[in-house]
Design a protein around this motif. Structure first.
Motif, PDB file in Angstrom:
ATOM      1  N   ALA A   6      -2.380  13.233   4.087  1.00 38.43           N
ATOM      2  CA  ALA A   6      -2.475  12.067   3.587  1.00 38.43           C
ATOM      3  C   ALA A   6      -3.416  11.902   2.954  1.00 38.43           C
ATOM      4  O   ALA A   6      -4.626  11.735   3.131  1.00 38.43           O
ATOM      5  N   SER A   7      -2.910  10.897   1.617  1.00 35.86           N
ATOM      6  CA  SER A   7      -4.012  10.487   0.427  1.00 35.86           C
ATOM      7  C   SER A   7      -3.521   9.201   0.083  1.00 35.86           C
ATOM      8  O   SER A   7      -2.230   9.010  -0.490  1.00 35.86           O
ATOM      9  N   GLY A  21       1.374  -0.876   0.069  1.00 40.62           N
ATOM     10  CA  GLY A  21      -0.151  -0.209  -0.085  1.00 40.62           C
ATOM     11  C   GLY A  21       0.573   1.252  -0.176  1.00 40.62           C
ATOM     12  O   GLY A  21       2.130   1.020   0.197  1.00 40.62           O
ATOM     13  N   ILE A  22       0.430   2.338  -0.374  1.00 41.21           N
ATOM     14  CA  ILE A  22       0.995   3.885  -0.984  1.00 41.21           C
ATOM     15  C   ILE A  22       0.378   4.627  -0.842  1.00 41.21           C
ATOM     16  O   ILE A  22      -0.275   4.594  -0.927  1.00 41.21           O
ATOM     17  N   ALA A  23       0.961   5.857  -0.446  1.00 39.30           N
ATOM     18  CA  ALA A  23      -0.022   6.766   0.145  1.00 39.30           C
ATOM     19  C   ALA A  23       1.640   8.552   0.130  1.00 39.30           C
ATOM     20  O   ALA A  23       2.540   7.502   0.345  1.00 39.30           O
ATOM     21  N   ILE A  37      -3.001   6.200   7.003  1.00 37.47           N
ATOM     22  CA  ILE A  37      -3.242   5.879   8.733  1.00 37.47           C
ATOM     23  C   ILE A  37      -1.531   6.185   9.005  1.00 37.47           C
ATOM     24  O   ILE A  37      -1.193   7.179  10.174  1.00 37.47           O
ATOM     25  N   MET A  38      -0.646   6.121   8.278  1.00 38.99           N
ATOM     26  CA  MET A  38       0.723   5.700   8.736  1.00 38.99           C
ATOM     27  C   MET A  38       2.148   7.227   8.380  1.00 38.99           C
ATOM     28  O   MET A  38       1.980   8.068   9.357  1.00 38.99           O
ATOM     29  N   LEU A  39       0.887   7.520   6.842  1.00 39.71           N
ATOM     30  CA  LEU A  39       1.247   8.931   6.586  1.00 39.71           C
ATOM     31  C   LEU A  39       1.207  10.144   7.348  1.00 39.71           C
ATOM     32  O   LEU A  39       1.498  10.926   8.286  1.00 39.71           O
ATOM     33  N   GLN A  40      -0.752  10.080   7.824  1.00 38.95           N
ATOM     34  CA  GLN A  40      -1.134  11.052   8.809  1.00 38.95           C
ATOM     35  C   GLN A  40      -0.824  11.031  10.046  1.00 38.95           C
ATOM     36  O   GLN A  40      -0.500  12.137  10.163  1.00 38.95           O
ATOM     37  N   VAL A  70      10.438   8.965   2.688  1.00 31.62           N
ATOM     38  CA  VAL A  70       9.959   8.128   2.531  1.00 31.62           C
ATOM     39  C   VAL A  70       9.535   6.906   3.697  1.00 31.62           C
ATOM     40  O   VAL A  70      10.797   6.815   5.030  1.00 31.62           O
ATOM     41  N   LEU A  71       8.281   7.519   3.867  1.00 27.39           N
ATOM     42  CA  LEU A  71       8.073   6.327   5.758  1.00 27.39           C
ATOM     43  C   LEU A  71       7.808   5.115   5.303  1.00 27.39           C
ATOM     44  O   LEU A  71       6.621   4.746   4.234  1.00 27.39           O
TER      45      LEU A  71
END
Length: 138
Positions: free
Chosen positions: A26-27, A15-17, A127-130, A53-54
């Protein structure tokens, strides 16, 4: 301002955001087969300016690495070999899949739609990014 991208890497799907250019929202971007993730990222990085990049770091409840940690570590090594100048930030990904599934329920998706594992992976990355963006602003 360059974007930040998040990766929820798995054995089958990734999964990539991504953030907007102001690094506020974040999207979900997509979910790709894991074996094509590097090729997808090469193409994406050639078109978009990405600062960091996370990559999710799977942990057990006691904080120890989970069973899938070695798979993710292999991906991180592979990633840094292909993108040596890209800043990599490891983030705790505990509960993101459960939170993604709950988000799907809260959004009113029906049972069949909630079985879409690719969507769960994309939402998990989001969710990780936000969460990272929220903590960064505090």
């Amino acid at each position: 301002m360059p974007r930040i991208l998040a990766i929820d890497y798995g054995q089958k799907r990734t999964g990539i955001a991504v953030t907007d250019e102001l690094q506020i929202i974040a999207s979900g971007l997509t979910t790709v087969p894991s074996q094509t993730a590097i090729a997808f990222l090469k193409d994406y990085f050639s078109k978009e300016n990405v600062a960091a990049v996370l990559i999710g770091e799977p942990k057990q409840m006691n904080g120890q690495p989970s069973e899938s940690a070695s798979i993710i570590k292999g991906f991180v090594t592979h990633f840094t070999n292909h993108f040596p100048d890209m800043k990599v930030i490891r983030v705790d990904e505990r509960f993101t899949s459960k939170m993604a599934f709950q988000t799907m329920i809260d959004s009113g998706l029906n049972k069949k739609q909630r079985q879409n594992k690719a969507l769960i992976d994309e939402i998990s990355a989001t969710i990780m990014l936000q969460d990272y963006l929220t903590r960064k602003m505090i």
